[in-house]
Design a protein around this motif. Structure first.
Motif, PDB file in Angstrom:
ATOM      1  N   PHE A  46     -24.925   1.592  22.675  1.00 37.49           N
ATOM      2  CA  PHE A  46     -24.810   2.588  21.620  1.00 37.49           C
ATOM      3  C   PHE A  46     -23.588   3.458  21.884  1.00 37.49           C
ATOM      4  N   ARG A  47     -23.088   4.077  20.840  1.00 38.51           N
ATOM      5  CA  ARG A  47     -21.859   4.874  20.939  1.00 38.51           C
ATOM      6  C   ARG A  47     -22.023   6.051  21.909  1.00 38.51           C
ATOM      7  N   PHE A  48     -23.192   6.717  21.887  1.00 42.48           N
ATOM      8  CA  PHE A  48     -23.381   7.891  22.743  1.00 42.48           C
ATOM      9  C   PHE A  48     -23.422   7.537  24.218  1.00 42.48           C
ATOM     10  N   GLU A  49     -23.678   6.269  24.558  1.00 41.41           N
ATOM     11  CA  GLU A  49     -23.673   5.850  25.960  1.00 41.41           C
ATOM     12  C   GLU A  49     -22.270   5.846  26.555  1.00 41.41           C
ATOM     13  N   GLU A  50     -21.259   5.808  25.710  1.00 41.60           N
ATOM     14  CA  GLU A  50     -19.876   5.797  26.173  1.00 41.60           C
ATOM     15  C   GLU A  50     -19.342   7.197  26.451  1.00 41.60           C
ATOM     16  N   MET A  51     -20.112   8.219  26.121  1.00 39.59           N
ATOM     17  CA  MET A  51     -19.708   9.599  26.353  1.00 39.59           C
ATOM     18  C   MET A  51     -19.608   9.867  27.867  1.00 39.59           C
ATOM     19  N   PRO A  52     -18.553  10.552  28.312  1.00 37.90           N
ATOM     20  CA  PRO A  52     -18.432  10.855  29.749  1.00 37.90           C
ATOM     21  C   PRO A  52     -19.615  11.691  30.248  1.00 37.90           C
ATOM     22  N   ALA A  53     -20.114  11.350  31.400  1.00 31.09           N
ATOM     23  CA  ALA A  53     -21.226  12.039  32.070  1.00 31.09           C
ATOM     24  C   ALA A  53     -22.524  11.979  31.274  1.00 31.09           C
ATOM     25  N   PHE A  54     -22.665  11.008  30.388  1.00 28.95           N
ATOM     26  CA  PHE A  54     -23.880  10.900  29.577  1.00 28.95           C
ATOM     27  C   PHE A  54     -25.117  10.698  30.443  1.00 28.95           C
ATOM     28  N   TYR A  55     -25.045   9.800  31.376  1.00 28.59           N
ATOM     29  CA  TYR A  55     -26.235   9.486  32.180  1.00 28.59           C
ATOM     30  C   TYR A  55     -26.628  10.630  33.105  1.00 28.59           C
TER      31      TYR A  55
END
Length: 84
Positions: free
Chosen positions: A44-53
């Motif tokens: 998903f697109r939001f998984e590519e956000m930096p520091a998401f996890y």
């Protein structure tokens, strides 16, 4: 066995605690910074956000702690429950 029981162990000293605390902050900062250095391929697109996890893990941890706080009121026993 410690030679001098009056003297605190290295882990109990204020300077050691501060050093460990600062070291954890540096390690977390370095990992968050390293997340900007490579391209992620998430489903998903939001998984590519930096520091998401890291953010997602913190929010989930906070949710579990708060849920446990309220769950304790529901399933908790009185202090003298086992004294009967």
């Amino acid at each position: 066995m410690r030679e001098n029981p009056e003297k605190p162990a290295w882990i109990e000293r204020k300077s050691s605690i501060d050093l460990i605390y600062r070291g954890l902050w540096v390690a977390c900062g370095a990992l968050a910074f390293a997340d900007f250095l490579y391209r992620k391929h998430g489903t998903f697109r939001f998984e590519e956000m930096p520091a998401f996890y890291g953010i997602f893990g913190f929010v989930c941890f906070l949710g579990i702690v708060l849920a446990g706080k309220y769950l304790r009121k529901i399933v908790g026993r009185k202090e003298d429950y086992y004294d009967r």
